[in-house]
Design an enzyme around this catalytic site. Structure first.
Site, mmCIF file in Angstrom:
data_model
loop_
_atom_site.group_PDB
_atom_site.id
_atom_site.type_symbol
_atom_site.label_atom_id
_atom_site.label_comp_id
_atom_site.label_asym_id
_atom_site.label_seq_id
_atom_site.Cartn_x
_atom_site.Cartn_y
_atom_site.Cartn_z
ATOM 1 C CE LYS A 31 -2.037 1.887 4.265
ATOM 2 N NZ LYS A 31 -3.103 1.727 5.264
ATOM 3 C CE LYS A 74 -5.440 1.761 10.633
ATOM 4 N NZ LYS A 74 -4.986 3.098 10.285
HETATM 5 O O1 OSB Z 1 -3.901 5.060 7.663
HETATM 6 O O2 OSB Z 1 -3.401 3.024 7.913
HETATM 7 C C1 OSB Z 1 -3.177 4.224 8.145
HETATM 8 C C2 OSB Z 1 0.024 4.427 10.234
HETATM 9 C C3 OSB Z 1 -0.231 5.528 11.019
HETATM 10 C C4 OSB Z 1 -1.408 6.217 10.821
HETATM 11 C C5 OSB Z 1 -2.335 5.788 9.858
HETATM 12 C C6 OSB Z 1 -2.091 4.664 9.102
HETATM 13 C C7 OSB Z 1 -0.872 4.007 9.263
HETATM 14 C C8 OSB Z 1 -0.473 2.858 8.466
HETATM 15 C C9 OSB Z 1 0.337 1.830 9.198
HETATM 16 O O3 OSB Z 1 -0.701 2.757 7.287
HETATM 17 C C10 OSB Z 1 0.426 0.505 8.593
HETATM 18 C C11 OSB Z 1 1.087 -0.492 9.508
HETATM 19 O O4 OSB Z 1 0.979 -0.444 10.760
HETATM 20 O O5 OSB Z 1 1.728 -1.388 8.958
HETATM 21 MG MG MG Z 2 -5.412 4.191 6.425
#
Ligand code: OSB
Ligand code: MG
Length: 372
Positions: free
Chosen positions: A162, A265
Site C-alpha cells: 500500500k 483497526k
Molecule cells: O492510515 O493506515 C493508516 C500508520 C499511522 C497512521 C495511519 C495509518 C498508518 C499505516 C500503518 O498505514 C500501517 C502499519 O501499521 O503497517
Molecule cells: Mg489508512
C-alpha cells in the site's frame, strides 16, 4: 476476573525507516502499554497505539494517558467480570477515546485468554492458522526511492503493497510502481487528504485505471457522502479507515454504500470486541475486510495477527514483521513473516512473551493506578 492493579508505560522505540504520511513524518514512536494485574497476580498486557499528534485521529499519547489513568482504569479496577466482552460496559459513560479504550480492552482480552489457557485468536473466533501480511509504504523523497522500497518489500515476499498518497504525490508514483510491478496487489491510502474540488476529484478518478485493490480514505473522516459519490463513479473499491470509529459508523457507511472494503483497526474502533463485531457486520453484508495497523509494537501487532485469523479477513492485513519497523521489538519471539505469511500462535493468550527488561529500558514514563 478481578483486576486489582494497573500501570501505564510510555515506551519509545526507534523506527528503522522514517515514515511519512500526508500529514507528518516520524523517526521513532511512543506508545502507551497497559499492564493489568488480577487478584491472583496474573498479568495481561495491552497497547495503546495512538500517534503522538492529533493528525490521524483526535487522540494523542497524552490524551490516552490521561483518559486511561483518570477514567478507564478506575472503572475497571475492583469490578468482577467473567468475559472480556463485558469490560467496555464498565466505561460505557466515556464517549470517544477509542485508542485509549482499545489498549485497556486488549489487556483484558490477553489477561483472560492467558488465564483461560486459550490462544487469543481462538478467543476472538479466529479460524485460520496463517494470515497474509501486506506492507504500508510512506511518502518517499522521490519516485526512485519509492521504487527501491517497493522492490525491497516484494523481494522480502510481501504480496501486497500500500502506498500513501497526497495531492502532488499520487498518479505519478502509482503509474511508476504499476509499470514495474504489473501483477502486485497494490492499493493507495490518502488519509483523508483530498477535497471535493474538481481537480482533486479528477485525480482520484484517474487512479481508477491502475487496477488498484482499493483507494483508502480519500476524503475527511466524517465526509461519507463524498466517499459514496466517488464509489458511484469508479470501479476501484473505496475503502474506509478513519470514517469508521464504531459499529454504528459502519452501519451508516453500508446504508450509504460509501465504500466496498473496510479497514478494521483495533485501535480506531476501541478494542478487539468491537473489531470482531465490525467484522461480523461486514460479513453479513458481503464486504471484505482487512486489519489495518498503527505501526504497533509487538503486543498490538500480535493482537492484530490474532484478529486477522477471523474468516472475513480475506484481504492482506497490515501485520508485517516487527523487523520492518523496529530493530528490536518488546515481545519474544517478534512477529515474523515468511514470504508475507505470518503464523498465528497456538500458545495461550498473546502467544509471545513480553520482554520486560527491554521494555523497562525503553520506558520514558510510567503511571500506576490501583489499590496499592
Ligand atoms: O492510515 O493506515 C493508516 C500508520 C499511522 C497512521 C495511519 C495509518 C498508518 C499505516 C500503518 O498505514 C500501517 C502499519 O501499521 O503497517
Ligand atoms: Mg489508512
Amino acid at each position: 476476573m478481578l483486576v486489582t492493579d494497573a500501570s501505564l508505560h510510555v515506551v519509545r522505540l526507534p523506527l528503522v525507516h522514517r515514515f511519512q504520511t500526508s500529514s507528518h513524518a516520524k523517526d521513532y514512536l511512543e506508545h502507551v502499554l497497559v499492564r493489568l494485574v488480577d487478584e491472583s497476580g496474573a498479568v495481561g498486557w495491552g497497547e495503546i497505539a495512538s500517534p503522538s499528534h492529533p493528525y490521524y485521529s483526535s487522540e494523542t499519547v497524552d490524551t490516552c494517558l490521561l483518559i486511561a489513568e483518570r477514567y478507564l482504569l478506575p472503572a475497571v479496577i475492583g469490578q468482577r467480570w467473567e468475559h472480556p466482552a463485558q469490560v467496555p460496559e464498565l466505561w460505557s459513560r466515556v464517549r470517544g477515546h477509542q485508542f485509549a479504550k482499545a489498549g485497556v480492552d486488549m489487556a483484558a482480552w490477553v489477561l483472560w485468554a492467558e488465564h483461560t489457557g486459550v490462544p487469543l485468536a481462538s478467543a476472538l473466533g479466529g479460524t485460520r492458522g496463517e494470515v497474509v501480511a501486506g506492507v504500508s509504504l510512506g511518502i518517499e523523497a522521490s519516485v526512485d526511492a519509492l521504487l527501491d522500497e517497493v522492490r525491497r518489500q516484494v523481494e522480502a515476499g510481501y504480496p501486497r503493497v500500500k502506498l500513501k498518497i497526497a495531492p502532488g504525490w499520487d498518479v505519478e508514483p502509482v503509474r511508476a510502481v504499476r509499470a514495474e510491478f504489473g501483477e502486485l496487489l497494490l492499493h493507495v491510502d490518502a488519509n483523508g487528504a483530498y477535497g471535493e474540488a474538481s481537480d482533486e476529484l479528477r485525480t482520484l478518478r484517474a487512479l481508477d485505471e491502475f487496477g488498484l485493490t482499493m483507494i483508502e480514505q480519500p476524503f475527511a473522516p466524517r465526509n461519507l457522502v463524498a466517499h459514496a459519490a466517488l464509489q458511484r463513479d469508479i470501479a476501484t473499491p473505496v475503502c474506509l479507515d478513519e470514517s469508521i470509529d464504531t459499529v454504528d459508523d459502519l452501519r451508516t457507511a453500508i446504508a450509504l454504500d460509501a465504500g466496498r472494503v473496510v479497514n478494521i483497526k483495533v485501535s480506531r474502533m476501541g478494542g478487539l470486541g468491537t473489531a470482531v463485531a465490525a467484522h461480523d457486520l461486514a460479513a453479513e453484508h458481503g464486504l471484505p475486510v482487512w486489519c489495518g495497523g498503527m505501526h504497533e509494537f509487538g503486543i498490538g501487532r500480535a493482537a492484530n495477527v490474532a484478529l486477522s485469523s477471523l474468516p472475513g479477513f480475506t484481504l492482506p492485513s497490515d501485520v508485517s514483521a516487527s523487523a520492518k519497523y523496529y530493530e528490536r521489538d518488546i515481545i519474544r519471539p517478534p512477529v515474523v513473516a515468511d514470504a508475507g505469511v505470518v503464523t498465528v500462535p497456538t500458545g495461550a493468550g498473546l502467544g509471545h512473551d513480553v520482554d520486560v527488561e527491554y521494555l523497562a529500558s525503553a520506558t520514558i514514563n510510567r503511571v500506576t493506578v490501583g489499590s496499592q
